[in-house]
Design a protein around this motif. Structure first.
Motif, PDB file in Angstrom:
ATOM      1  N   MET A   1      -0.182 -28.704 -11.383  1.00 30.49           N
ATOM      2  CA  MET A   1       1.234 -28.438 -11.135  1.00 30.49           C
ATOM      3  C   MET A   1       1.426 -27.046 -10.546  1.00 30.49           C
ATOM      4  N   ARG A   2       0.650 -26.093 -11.065  1.00 28.46           N
ATOM      5  CA  ARG A   2       0.745 -24.726 -10.562  1.00 28.46           C
ATOM      6  C   ARG A   2       0.372 -24.693  -9.069  1.00 28.46           C
ATOM      7  N   ALA A   3      -0.676 -25.412  -8.716  1.00 29.33           N
ATOM      8  CA  ALA A   3      -1.075 -25.480  -7.307  1.00 29.33           C
ATOM      9  C   ALA A   3       0.023 -26.145  -6.481  1.00 29.33           C
ATOM     10  N   LEU A   4       0.597 -27.226  -7.038  1.00 31.84           N
ATOM     11  CA  LEU A   4       1.655 -27.942  -6.321  1.00 31.84           C
ATOM     12  C   LEU A   4       2.882 -27.047  -6.112  1.00 31.84           C
ATOM     13  N   GLN A   5       3.202 -26.233  -7.121  1.00 29.55           N
ATOM     14  CA  GLN A   5       4.323 -25.285  -6.980  1.00 29.55           C
ATOM     15  C   GLN A   5       4.050 -24.302  -5.846  1.00 29.55           C
ATOM     16  N   ASP A   6       2.808 -23.827  -5.776  1.00 30.03           N
ATOM     17  CA  ASP A   6       2.471 -22.854  -4.739  1.00 30.03           C
ATOM     18  C   ASP A   6       2.484 -23.480  -3.348  1.00 30.03           C
ATOM     19  N   TYR A   7       1.955 -24.691  -3.238  1.00 23.65           N
ATOM     20  CA  TYR A   7       1.993 -25.372  -1.937  1.00 23.65           C
ATOM     21  C   TYR A   7       3.443 -25.596  -1.509  1.00 23.65           C
ATOM     22  N   THR A   8       4.282 -26.009  -2.470  1.00 23.86           N
ATOM     23  CA  THR A   8       5.685 -26.307  -2.168  1.00 23.86           C
ATOM     24  C   THR A   8       6.410 -25.041  -1.709  1.00 23.86           C
TER      25      THR A   8
END
Lengths: 244, 204
Positions: B121-128
């Motif tokens: 989720m942390r990675a997804l937040q950063d990509y977003t």
């Protein structure tokens, strides 16, 4: 604005909610602590039945906790009578319901202006603010359309416009992208994000990781408890990976 | 990732030297897969040996310039025309880890799943966030980078959905066997601390 740090708009302190009594009692929430600050966007993720919608209903004053306290801008909701609670909800809290809860016989602008008018805002001013909110969700041209002349996606946008109208400080949204295709869902996240960037506290309940990822903080809930949370690092280095 | 084909494709555009190729590649892919300059030179040597590029000699400033040959053009065309082969099935460390976790005694699978979910989720937040920032002040060169970001977002989202499914399946199993302890028991074997989640750094 407090000088000690971020301003808490929503605070849940050791909140529990139990349905039923005795042997058949079901605990929907167990001693949950959660705060959302001004300018912060928090997403709550969990499987169905985990307690995430109960959490939102308590935060919005639609339900009362079995124990623990809910505070909106430091006002304890438990201490408010029904009228005062309704006034707080109209002025400070915008709520996007899963099933919209719009008035079918009113136009889009009338639906959005309704909470303002109930609160004594003059009709013309309320209408102006309603059209502005409809512009923010991308449908200003549908202001005079009746609800039953609108698609599910358009109605959902009206519901979101009603939640953000009049610069509400706390915006709560329960699966607001359910009826929408993915492009429109993206647009909804942009609206919520921009409200947070403008200083509102935003709490979103969703089971979609793609939408939760727009939040500053993602809280995971299981069996009525917060089990973990993910905070964006906003670190460009995270995007780098070694070459193969 | 085919560095060989990527470099050839860039040479199809115009003759270039090694350092230029690296910069072009990283610019078009948002530096998601940084290239080692040594790797670029070795690859160019092999392409030259195989007759896919030709060494045009120095540009007078100490750079060796390469251009693509006819055989090289055919190779690039073939590469673009062929769907990417799926290594059969792609090695997936997360799937392997969970497959072992559910079949070994004393492993707290729920904790492993949650630790991974938080990291993903942390990675997804950063990509977003990166996607939002890039789209907000988009330059022409950003189109390729946005596509790469979309791909990372979809992959990470799929990972999280799969984790949700794994968790639901585990719960069903536990309820069916009436042995909730199988899932919920505090770990006495592998603990969350030992179970390092895949991060953006080590996920590829």
């Amino acid at each position: 604005m407090s000088v000690q740090g971020p301003q808490q708009v929503l605070e849940l302190a050791k909140v529990s909610r139990t349905f039923g009594q005795g042997a058949t009692a079901v605990a929907a929430l167990r001693e949950v602590d959660l705060t959302v600050n001004a300018g912060e966007f928090v997403a709550v993720m969990g499987p169905s039945g985990s307690g995430k919608s109960s959490l939102l209903a308590l935060a919005g004053g639609l339900d009362r906790p079995t124990s623990g306290g809910v505070f909106v801008e430091s006002t304890p909701m438990a201490g408010l009578g029904l009228n005062a609670l309704a006034r707080l909800r109209r002025r400070a809290v915008g709520y996007v319901f899963q099933d919209f809860n719009l008035v079918p016989t009113l136009s889009a602008a009338e639906n959005v202006a309704l909470p303002l008018e109930l609160d004594g805002v003059p009709a013309r001013k309320a209408h102006r603010q309603a059209v502005d909110a409809l512009r923010q969700v991308g449908i200003p041209e549908l202001a005079h359309r009746l609800m039953d002349e609108m698609s599910g996606g358009q109605q959902q946008r009206v519901a979101i416009a009603r939640a953000i109208v009049g610069n509400r400080r706390l915006i709560l949204a329960d699966e607001p992208t359910g009826a929408l295709d993915s492009t429109t869902g993206h647009g909804v996240m942009e609206v919520l994000r921009s409200r947070a960037d403008a200083g509102a506290a935003v709490m979103l309940v969703t089971h979609e990781a793609r939408h939760a990822a727009w939040a500053d903080r993602v809280v995971f809930i299981r069996d009525g408890r917060i089990v973990d949370e993910a905070t964006a690092m906003h670190d460009p280095a995270v995007l780098l990976a070694p070459a193969d | 990732m085919s560095i060989r084909h990527s470099l050839l494709a860039l040479l199809q555009d115009q003759p270039r030297y090694g350092y230029q190729l690296r910069v072009e590649f990283e610019d078009r892919t948002g530096s998601t897969w940084p290239l080692n300059i040594g790797q670029v030179y070795t690859t160019l040597d092999r392409l030259d040996r195989d007759g896919l590029v030709s060494n045009d000699g120095g540009d007078g400033e100490g750079h060796v310039v390469y251009s693509i040959t006819e055989a090289g053009r055919a190779e690039v065309q073939g590469w673009f025309a062929t769907p990417v082969e799926r290594s059969n099935p792609p090695r997936n460390e997360l799937a392997i880890k969970l497959a072992l976790a559910v079949t070994l005694p004393g492993v707290d699978v729920a904790a492993i799943i949650q630790a991974q979910r938080t990291a993903s989720m942390r990675a997804l937040q950063d990509y977003t966030k990166s996607r939002r920032d890039t789209a907000a002040n988009q330059r022409a060169a950003d189109t390729a980078w946005l596509l790469v970001l979309d791909s990372l977002i979809f992959q990470t989202e799929a990972e999280i959905r799969w984790l949700d499914l794994c968790e639901a399946r585990m719960l069903q199993l536990a309820q069916a066997s009436g042995a909730r302890s199988h899932v919920r028991k505090p770990s006495n074997g592998v603990t969350v601390e030992e179970a390092t989640p895949l991060t953006a750094e080590n996920r590829r």
